[in-house]
Design an enzyme around this catalytic site. Structure first.
Site, PDB file in Angstrom:
ATOM      1  N   GLY A 119       0.844  -1.196   0.000  1.00  0.00           N
ATOM      2  CA  GLY A 119       0.000   0.000   0.000  1.00  0.00           C
ATOM      3  C   GLY A 119       0.876   1.241   0.000  1.00  0.00           C
ATOM      4  O   GLY A 119       2.109   1.146   0.026  1.00  0.00           O
ATOM      5  N   CYS A 146       5.807  -6.018   0.606  1.00  0.00           N
ATOM      6  CA  CYS A 146       6.139  -4.652   0.218  1.00  0.00           C
ATOM      7  C   CYS A 146       6.041  -3.719   1.436  1.00  0.00           C
ATOM      8  O   CYS A 146       6.913  -3.746   2.298  1.00  0.00           O
ATOM      9  CB  CYS A 146       5.241  -4.194  -0.926  1.00  0.00           C
ATOM     10  SG  CYS A 146       5.890  -2.760  -1.825  1.00  0.00           S
ATOM     11  N   MET A 149       6.588  -5.454   4.642  1.00  0.00           N
ATOM     12  CA  MET A 149       7.990  -5.641   5.036  1.00  0.00           C
ATOM     13  C   MET A 149       8.526  -4.375   5.686  1.00  0.00           C
ATOM     14  O   MET A 149       9.243  -4.424   6.701  1.00  0.00           O
ATOM     15  CB  MET A 149       8.842  -5.985   3.819  1.00  0.00           C
ATOM     16  CG  MET A 149      10.350  -5.912   4.063  1.00  0.00           C
ATOM     17  SD  MET A 149      11.279  -5.830   2.513  1.00  0.00           S
ATOM     18  CE  MET A 149      12.831  -5.115   3.078  1.00  0.00           C
ATOM     19  N   GLU A 170       8.606   8.026   3.653  1.00  0.00           N
ATOM     20  CA  GLU A 170       7.253   8.123   3.102  1.00  0.00           C
ATOM     21  C   GLU A 170       6.292   8.646   4.165  1.00  0.00           C
ATOM     22  O   GLU A 170       5.368   9.393   3.861  1.00  0.00           O
ATOM     23  CB  GLU A 170       6.781   6.759   2.604  1.00  0.00           C
ATOM     24  CG  GLU A 170       5.361   6.779   2.041  1.00  0.00           C
ATOM     25  CD  GLU A 170       4.877   5.427   1.562  1.00  0.00           C
ATOM     26  OE1 GLU A 170       3.845   5.387   0.870  1.00  0.00           O
ATOM     27  OE2 GLU A 170       5.526   4.405   1.891  1.00  0.00           O
ATOM     28  N   ARG A 227       8.410   2.190  -4.241  1.00  0.00           N
ATOM     29  CA  ARG A 227       9.254   3.383  -4.367  1.00  0.00           C
ATOM     30  C   ARG A 227      10.347   3.445  -3.299  1.00  0.00           C
ATOM     31  O   ARG A 227      11.462   3.874  -3.582  1.00  0.00           O
ATOM     32  CB  ARG A 227       8.351   4.626  -4.279  1.00  0.00           C
ATOM     33  CG  ARG A 227       9.070   5.946  -4.399  1.00  0.00           C
ATOM     34  CD  ARG A 227       8.068   7.092  -4.521  1.00  0.00           C
ATOM     35  NE  ARG A 227       7.317   7.013  -5.764  1.00  0.00           N
ATOM     36  CZ  ARG A 227       6.006   6.831  -5.849  1.00  0.00           C
ATOM     37  NH1 ARG A 227       5.282   6.686  -4.748  1.00  0.00           N
ATOM     38  NH2 ARG A 227       5.413   6.774  -7.013  1.00  0.00           N
ATOM     39  N   HIS A 272       6.124  -8.459  -4.763  1.00  0.00           N
ATOM     40  CA  HIS A 272       4.733  -8.898  -4.662  1.00  0.00           C
ATOM     41  C   HIS A 272       4.599 -10.356  -5.124  1.00  0.00           C
ATOM     42  O   HIS A 272       4.273 -10.616  -6.287  1.00  0.00           O
ATOM     43  CB  HIS A 272       3.841  -7.993  -5.514  1.00  0.00           C
ATOM     44  CG  HIS A 272       3.710  -6.609  -4.963  1.00  0.00           C
ATOM     45  ND1 HIS A 272       2.741  -6.268  -4.040  1.00  0.00           N
ATOM     46  CD2 HIS A 272       4.439  -5.484  -5.186  1.00  0.00           C
ATOM     47  CE1 HIS A 272       2.860  -4.980  -3.727  1.00  0.00           C
ATOM     48  NE2 HIS A 272       3.887  -4.493  -4.399  1.00  0.00           N
ATOM     49  N   GLU A 274       2.296 -12.404  -4.605  1.00  0.00           N
ATOM     50  CA  GLU A 274       0.922 -12.767  -4.973  1.00  0.00           C
ATOM     51  C   GLU A 274       0.689 -12.721  -6.471  1.00  0.00           C
ATOM     52  O   GLU A 274      -0.221 -13.369  -6.995  1.00  0.00           O
ATOM     53  CB  GLU A 274      -0.083 -11.853  -4.253  1.00  0.00           C
ATOM     54  CG  GLU A 274      -0.094 -10.398  -4.681  1.00  0.00           C
ATOM     55  CD  GLU A 274       0.884  -9.513  -3.919  1.00  0.00           C
ATOM     56  OE1 GLU A 274       0.679  -8.280  -3.900  1.00  0.00           O
ATOM     57  OE2 GLU A 274       1.852 -10.053  -3.356  1.00  0.00           O
TER      58      GLU A 274
END
Length: 323
Positions: A119, A146, A149, A170, A227, A272, A274
């Site tokens: 996300g 992502c 983690m 972020e 990112r 990812h 998945e």
């Protein structure tokens, strides 16, 4: 005429219903293809395990888009693939990350595993960090994808390594302890899309790690869309406390996969997985996660006697017909 009715249990029954209607043979006839009769035994077994598994596992998915069911659809299906390979069903417990900002025990005390998906943005970050801490401290199997983690990394830095101000740029662009941050060459980029790491990238697996056991390979390729990266300046300090970078870019500059020493299954990946899971070929990280969740279970698992049909099994007449 081929009739395609709604299926009773799962979309994975559809290939069986279309086969029963003769669609595959019709297509082969129209294309003048001479093919042997399909062997659908493995697919039938997969559907049987999805529809009526011998046991079940409760998995908490902690995210910020829970009101949109399809937001994490690929993750839910990846869990289904992995669980079915273990003759297990999944009971999803969908938790809004913001609801965990004050307290987590009430919502996580009864789960077999915790998964935090990817996300963007700071909303819900504190709740995700709290969930990661709960799973770490109570030895609950954890899979972070992502951002999952990254929040686990922040949590470990703060609460195990004593880096109290650890954060991601972020979430706080002025943090003094950027354990997660943009790469140096990205910091001057104004167009955010241009700073993303996208597509398939190779990951070198570190020998002797849980990751090597999970994958059974020394190098894998995985799909990325992110990112921010782990700041390698903190690697040695965190490794000394049990934070292991078990997968890197081939040049060793980027952290791709992390795990914790002394935890049965605490794994986070920058990519990812998945996106690469298949019904008859679950992704290794999801499969390992489900195995760890089942290993942790006690009274919540419904066991069936090995020499008898499980009472949870659907009877033959309830499944898709053979013809």
């Amino acid at each position: 005429m081929v009739e395609e009715l709604d299926v009773e249990h799962t979309i994975y029954e559809v290939p069986l219903t279309l086969h029963a209607e003769g669609l595959d043979q019709l297509v082969c006839d129209l294309l003048h293809l001479e093919t042997p009769a399909p062997d659908l035994a493995d697919w039938r077994k997969f559907v049987e395990w999805v529809v009526s598994p011998k046991r079940r596992s409760k998995i908490a998915v902690v995210g910020k888009y829970m009101e949109v069911r399809d937001a994490y659809k690929s993750i839910y299906e990846s869990l289904t693939h992995a669980a079915a390979s273990e003759d297990c069903g999944i009971d999803l417990k969908l938790i809004d990350a913001e609801s965990l900002e004050q307290s987590v025990d009430a919502q996580l005390k009864d789960v077999d595993g915790v998964l935090i998906p990817g996300g963007f943005g700071v909303r819900g970050a504190d709740g995700k960090i709290n969930a990661a801490r709960y799973a770490r401290e109570r030895k609950i199997p954890y899979l972070g994808l992502c951002l999952g983690m990254q929040v686990a990394t922040i949590e470990f830095a703060r609460n195990v390594c004593g880096i109290k101000d650890a954060n991601s740029t972020e979430f706080d662009k002025d943090t003094t302890e950027p354990v997660i941050s943009l790469l140096e060459e990205q910091r001057g980029v104004r167009n955010k899309g241009a700073s993303m790491r996208l597509g398939t990238w190779p990951t070198k697996i570190v020998p002797g790690t849980l990751a090597e056991t999970i994958y059974g390979e020394t190098e894998v390729t995985e799909r990325h869309r992110h990112r921010y990266e782990f700041n390698m300046k903190y690697r040695d300090r965190m490794n000394a406390k049990g934070f292991v970078i078990s997968g890197t870019s081939p040049d060793g500059a980027l952290a791709e996969l992390i795990e914790l020493r002394g935890h049965p299954y605490f794994v986070g990946c920058q990519y990812h997985p998945e996106f690469q899971s298949k019904p008859n070929q679950p992704h290794p990280l999801f499969k390992g996660f489900i195995q760890a969740c089942l290993g942790r279970q006690t009274s919540r698992v419904t066991h069936a006697r090995a020499d008898q049909e499980s009472p949870l099994r659907a009877r033959d007449r309830e499944l898709v017909p053979q013809q």
